[in-house]
Design an enzyme around this catalytic site. Structure first.
Site, PDB file in Angstrom:
ATOM      1  N   ASP A 102     -67.518  31.505  53.491  1.00  0.00           N
ATOM      2  CA  ASP A 102     -67.795  30.273  54.220  1.00  0.00           C
ATOM      3  C   ASP A 102     -69.249  29.893  53.908  1.00  0.00           C
ATOM      4  O   ASP A 102     -70.013  30.715  53.389  1.00  0.00           O
ATOM      5  CB  ASP A 102     -67.583  30.528  55.711  1.00  0.00           C
ATOM      6  CG  ASP A 102     -67.942  29.331  56.555  1.00  0.00           C
ATOM      7  OD1 ASP A 102     -67.635  28.191  56.161  1.00  0.00           O
ATOM      8  OD2 ASP A 102     -68.541  29.526  57.633  1.00  0.00           O
ATOM      9  N   ASP A 104     -71.539  27.211  56.119  1.00  0.00           N
ATOM     10  CA  ASP A 104     -72.390  27.019  57.296  1.00  0.00           C
ATOM     11  C   ASP A 104     -72.385  28.264  58.178  1.00  0.00           C
ATOM     12  O   ASP A 104     -71.321  28.794  58.537  1.00  0.00           O
ATOM     13  CB  ASP A 104     -71.911  25.820  58.101  1.00  0.00           C
ATOM     14  CG  ASP A 104     -72.106  24.510  57.353  1.00  0.00           C
ATOM     15  OD1 ASP A 104     -72.417  23.498  58.000  1.00  0.00           O
ATOM     16  OD2 ASP A 104     -71.953  24.495  56.117  1.00  0.00           O
ATOM     17  N   GLU A 111     -75.913  24.815  60.472  1.00  0.00           N
ATOM     18  CA  GLU A 111     -74.702  24.008  60.450  1.00  0.00           C
ATOM     19  C   GLU A 111     -75.107  22.624  59.955  1.00  0.00           C
ATOM     20  O   GLU A 111     -75.820  21.885  60.631  1.00  0.00           O
ATOM     21  CB  GLU A 111     -74.080  23.913  61.852  1.00  0.00           C
ATOM     22  CG  GLU A 111     -73.506  25.214  62.370  1.00  0.00           C
ATOM     23  CD  GLU A 111     -72.170  25.569  61.716  1.00  0.00           C
ATOM     24  OE1 GLU A 111     -71.469  24.636  61.254  1.00  0.00           O
ATOM     25  OE2 GLU A 111     -71.840  26.775  61.677  1.00  0.00           O
TER      26      GLU A 111
END
Length: 324
Positions: A102, A104, A111
């Site tokens: 992933d 963020d 984020e």
């Protein structure tokens, strides 16, 4: 299937506390040799011990989790002080691995949607929706559409401004470098945005990188996502597709993430790593990494750490600019 058991300290954990943990693991019968006979390696302020166990990885992992929970209950350590992880030898000894992460709050510290929302004066509102989505309380696709709508009217130039503020998670660059040096592949798949991800993918020399595409009309964000939304099912699908494309079995894949949107991704991989994760993901992951250092993944599956005090110790490179 035999397995590799690794005990890895957070950066700068006092050595005596790590040795006490190692001794306790030995007393619990978790080590292949007496603790004093196992070499302790060091890498960038982490202490590392790896040992081979002739036990089924899943069953042995349960023993390790029970042991560590009991050890934490004594107050001798906190969960963020060490990572105890078990990886099947089928993965550790694979000729070629695929790591998919992933972005963020995993590859990077922030984020991105919240950084963008700050330019629209909606950061707090968007952050609350992001937290709920990562806890699994909201449908990710619906929440993304809701959050992106707050960006409508922002100039395209904010993408470059936000990109300049991004910081990699500790150990991210070294993790990727070690995987590439060993001949393995690294990809990322993100519920974030392709326009932000592309420069990072180039900087890190990633093999694969997929995210959502923000709608832009006449140099202005139109508040929409173009094309199919990258959600939890898409993340799993990309892991499978990239593995198949390179003739890598799923047993030789590793996935890392932090939120509910990564559940399917970690579930499909040969080894799933919950990185400082929300409970919705953490409780389902094979590896629980509760301190912010992504290079631990390489310590676990590559085993290329060297003796303490060697030239392998290196400073962290946490930002894109640090490599320039």
């Amino acid at each position: 299937m035999p397995a590799t058991f690794a005990l890895i300290s957070r950066p700068a954990l006092p050595r005596q506390r790590f040795e006490a943990l190692l001794a306790a693991a030995g007393a619990a019968g978790l080590l292949s040799a007496p603790p004093e006979e196992l070499p302790v390696f060091s890498n960038n302020q982490r202490l590392i011990v790896r040992t081979h166990v002739e036990q089924d990885a899943a069953g042995f992992r349960q023993k390790v989790e029970r042991f560590f929970a009991g050890y934490l209950a004594t107050g001798a350590l906190q969960a963020q002080d060490a990572c105890l992880a078990v990886a099947p030898d089928q993965l550790v000894q694979a000729e070629r691995l695929l790591l998919v992460m992933d972005v963020d709050s995993t590859l990077i510290r922030q984020e991105v949607i919240e950084l963008l929302a700050a330019h629209a004066g909606r950061e707090a509102e968007v952050a609350a929706v992001t937290e709920a989505a990562m806890r699994g309380e909201l449908d990710f696709a619906a929440s993304l559409i809701q959050r992106v709508a707050t960006l409508k009217g922002l100039p395209e130039s904010v993408l470059e401004e936000v990109g300049a503020r991004i910081e990699y998670s500790r150990g991210a660059r070294h993790l990727i470098e070690r995987f590439h040096a060993a001949g393995h592949l690294v990809g990322v798949v993100s519920g974030g945005f392709q326009q932000i991800l592309d420069p990072l993918a180039k900087d890190l020399n990633l093999d694969y990188a997929l995210a959502n595409t923000l709608g832009i009309v006449d140099g202005v964000l139109d508040g929409t996502v173009h094309g199919q939304i990258v959600d939890r099912s898409t993340k799993q699908a990309m892991l499978r597709e990239w593995a198949e494309r390179n003739q890598i079995p799923l047993t030789a894949t590793i996935a890392a993430g932090d939120g509910a949107n990564d559940l399917d991704l970690l579930g499909a991989a040969g080894l799933g790593v919950a990185f400082n994760a929300k409970p919705a993901l953490r409780e389902h992951a094979a590896v629980k990494l509760d301190f912010p250092d992504l290079e631990v993944i390489a310590d676990l599956v590559l085993g290329s750490a060297v003796e303490e005090g060697s030239v392998f110790d290196h400073p962290a490179l946490d930002t894109p600019a640090a490599a320039e």
